[in-house]
Scaffold this motif. Structure first.
Motif, PDB file in Angstrom:
ATOM      1  N   ILE A   1      -4.007  -5.644 -12.475  1.00  0.00           N
ATOM      2  CA  ILE A   1      -4.567  -5.751 -11.056  1.00  0.00           C
ATOM      3  C   ILE A   1      -3.962  -4.854 -10.257  1.00  0.00           C
ATOM      4  CG2 ILE A   1      -5.065  -7.351  -9.295  1.00  0.00           C
ATOM      5  CD1 ILE A   1      -5.016  -9.554 -11.429  1.00  0.00           C
TER       6      ILE A   1
ATOM      7  N   ASN B   1      -6.047  -2.763   1.715  1.00  0.00           N
ATOM      8  CA  ASN B   1      -6.569  -1.431   2.135  1.00  0.00           C
ATOM      9  C   ASN B   1      -6.754  -1.295   3.705  1.00  0.00           C
ATOM     10  OD1 ASN B   1      -6.494  -0.657  -0.559  1.00  0.00           O
ATOM     11  ND2 ASN B   1      -8.255  -1.927  -1.010  1.00  0.00           N
TER      12      ASN B   1
ATOM     13  N   ASN C   1       0.790  -1.187   0.118  1.00  0.00           N
ATOM     14  CA  ASN C   1      -0.019   0.020  -0.126  1.00  0.00           C
ATOM     15  C   ASN C   1       0.903   1.015  -0.038  1.00  0.00           C
ATOM     16  OD1 ASN C   1      -1.596   2.289   1.184  1.00  0.00           O
ATOM     17  ND2 ASN C   1      -3.216   0.812   1.024  1.00  0.00           N
TER      18      ASN C   1
ATOM     19  N   ILE D   1      -5.391  -1.733  -7.699  1.00  0.00           N
ATOM     20  CA  ILE D   1      -5.439  -1.664  -6.273  1.00  0.00           C
ATOM     21  C   ILE D   1      -4.606  -0.482  -5.890  1.00  0.00           C
ATOM     22  CG2 ILE D   1      -6.216  -3.888  -6.139  1.00  0.00           C
ATOM     23  CD1 ILE D   1      -3.480  -4.703  -5.729  1.00  0.00           C
ATOM     24  N   THR D   2      -3.407  -0.576  -6.499  1.00  0.00           N
ATOM     25  CA  THR D   2      -2.291   0.784  -5.886  1.00  0.00           C
ATOM     26  C   THR D   2      -2.954   1.955  -6.133  1.00  0.00           C
ATOM     27  OG1 THR D   2      -1.152   0.387  -8.053  1.00  0.00           O
ATOM     28  CG2 THR D   2      -0.372  -0.618  -6.185  1.00  0.00           C
TER      29      THR D   2
ATOM     30  N   LYS E   1      -8.457   1.493  -5.900  1.00  0.00           N
ATOM     31  CA  LYS E   1      -9.789   1.119  -6.590  1.00  0.00           C
ATOM     32  C   LYS E   1      -9.778  -0.390  -6.658  1.00  0.00           C
ATOM     33  CE  LYS E   1      -9.857   5.307  -9.111  1.00  0.00           C
ATOM     34  NZ  LYS E   1      -9.936   5.958 -10.510  1.00  0.00           N
ATOM     35  N   TYR E   2     -11.003  -0.906  -7.276  1.00  0.00           N
ATOM     36  CA  TYR E   2     -10.976  -2.155  -7.377  1.00  0.00           C
ATOM     37  C   TYR E   2     -12.118  -2.451  -8.622  1.00  0.00           C
ATOM     38  CZ  TYR E   2     -15.548  -2.642  -5.235  1.00  0.00           C
ATOM     39  OH  TYR E   2     -16.798  -2.369  -4.741  1.00  0.00           O
TER      40      TYR E   2
ATOM     41  N   TRP F   1     -14.500  -8.339 -10.365  1.00  0.00           N
ATOM     42  CA  TRP F   1     -13.982  -9.531  -9.663  1.00  0.00           C
ATOM     43  C   TRP F   1     -14.784 -10.233  -9.195  1.00  0.00           C
ATOM     44  CZ3 TRP F   1      -9.381  -5.776  -7.519  1.00  0.00           C
ATOM     45  CH2 TRP F   1      -8.606  -5.393  -8.773  1.00  0.00           C
TER      46      TRP F   1
ATOM     47  N   LEU G   1      -8.795  -7.499  -0.846  1.00  0.00           N
ATOM     48  CA  LEU G   1      -8.886  -5.918  -0.784  1.00  0.00           C
ATOM     49  C   LEU G   1      -8.674  -5.762   0.602  1.00  0.00           C
ATOM     50  CD1 LEU G   1     -12.120  -5.467  -3.140  1.00  0.00           C
ATOM     51  CD2 LEU G   1      -9.687  -5.031  -3.618  1.00  0.00           C
TER      52      LEU G   1
END
Length: 248
Positions: A124, A154, A40, A128-129, A132-133, A137, A150
């Motif tokens: 991917i 996060n 993260n 995520i970095t 978001k997502y 999925w 997730l």
């Protein structure tokens, strides 16, 4: 219990100062000092220590500081200040290690599940970095796997609980027949029975995802602190590692 000891007193003061600062600066404090997953963007190396002084709310810090005073003070009187500090922070670091290791497992499990559907790993990670997502999925991989994936990247960890679980184990091994009076149990329970049951409940909750204590609890951090506390106590007892080896 008795009077508060020096190391315990200073730890409580630092925790309270961090809590007050969190009430003033809010999310900025959580961003800087919580323990984030290493992938993260908020992660920083000092968080493996600073997260021990962060708490999610008044009841969180109240229960942790009460436990630190009640179970930590007898240990500090027995060991001395420096040995107690070493034990406390070692248990806290152990909790952070186990918690992060479990998160790596969930992270890689989710990442592999998505990659196996044909989504490029780079795509991917880019999503995520950025915080978001993709809702899609959930249509192509198991919901629990994606939720854990997730959450691992996060959700930051905060609290002294990991270190305090180490303290609980040390107290139980040092004073096994001490009777504990608990609010939700009308009769006293010996430490040698209560503490293993408490750790067992955390392990059960961490493995199954079902928690009788509520949501948002880093169960494996508790288990990690308890495990490292046990290993240190076992080593010290085996090697007669007593407080005379420490500058008090």
């Amino acid at each position: 219990m008795g009077r508060i000891t020096d190391a315990v007193k200073h730890l409580i003061i630092i925790n309270v100062l961090f809590f007050v600062a969190t009430q003033v600066y809010g999310d900025q404090m959580y961003q800087w000092f919580s323990l984030w997953f290493p992938k993260n963007e908020n992660f920083a190396i000092w968080q493996v220590v600073s997260h021990m002084f962060m708490h999610g709310g008044f009841m969180h810090i109240l229960f942790n500081m009460y436990a630190l005073w009640a179970f930590g003070s007898p240990l500090e009187r027995m060991w001395g200040r420096n040995k107690f500090f070493f034990f406390y922070f070692s248990a806290g670091l152990g909790a952070a290690l186990i918690h992060t290791g479990v998160n790596y497992y969930y992270f890689n499990q989710g990442l592999d599940a998505l990659v196996n559907t044909g989504i490029p790993k780079e795509q991917i990670m880019e999503i995520i970095t950025s915080g978001k997502y993709s809702p899609n999925w959930y249509n192509i991989a198991p919901k629990d796997t994606i939720d854990s994936f997730l959450s691992a990247i996060n959700t930051p960890a905060v609290g002294a609980s990991g270190a305090i679980y180490g303290v609980l184990v040390a107290f139980g091994m040092s004073y096994p027949n001490s009777e504990l009076f608990l609010m939700f149990i009308p009769v006293p329970v010996k430490a040698k029975y209560f503490i293993p049951v408490l750790i067992g409940l955390d392990l059960f909750s961490g493995v199954t995802g079902y928690s009788i204590f509520g949501n948002g609890i880093a169960h494996f951090a508790h288990v990690g602190g308890a495990l490292f506390g046990f290993l240190m106590m076992w080593y010290w007892k085996k090697n007669q590692f007593n407080s005379n080896r420490w500058d008090r």
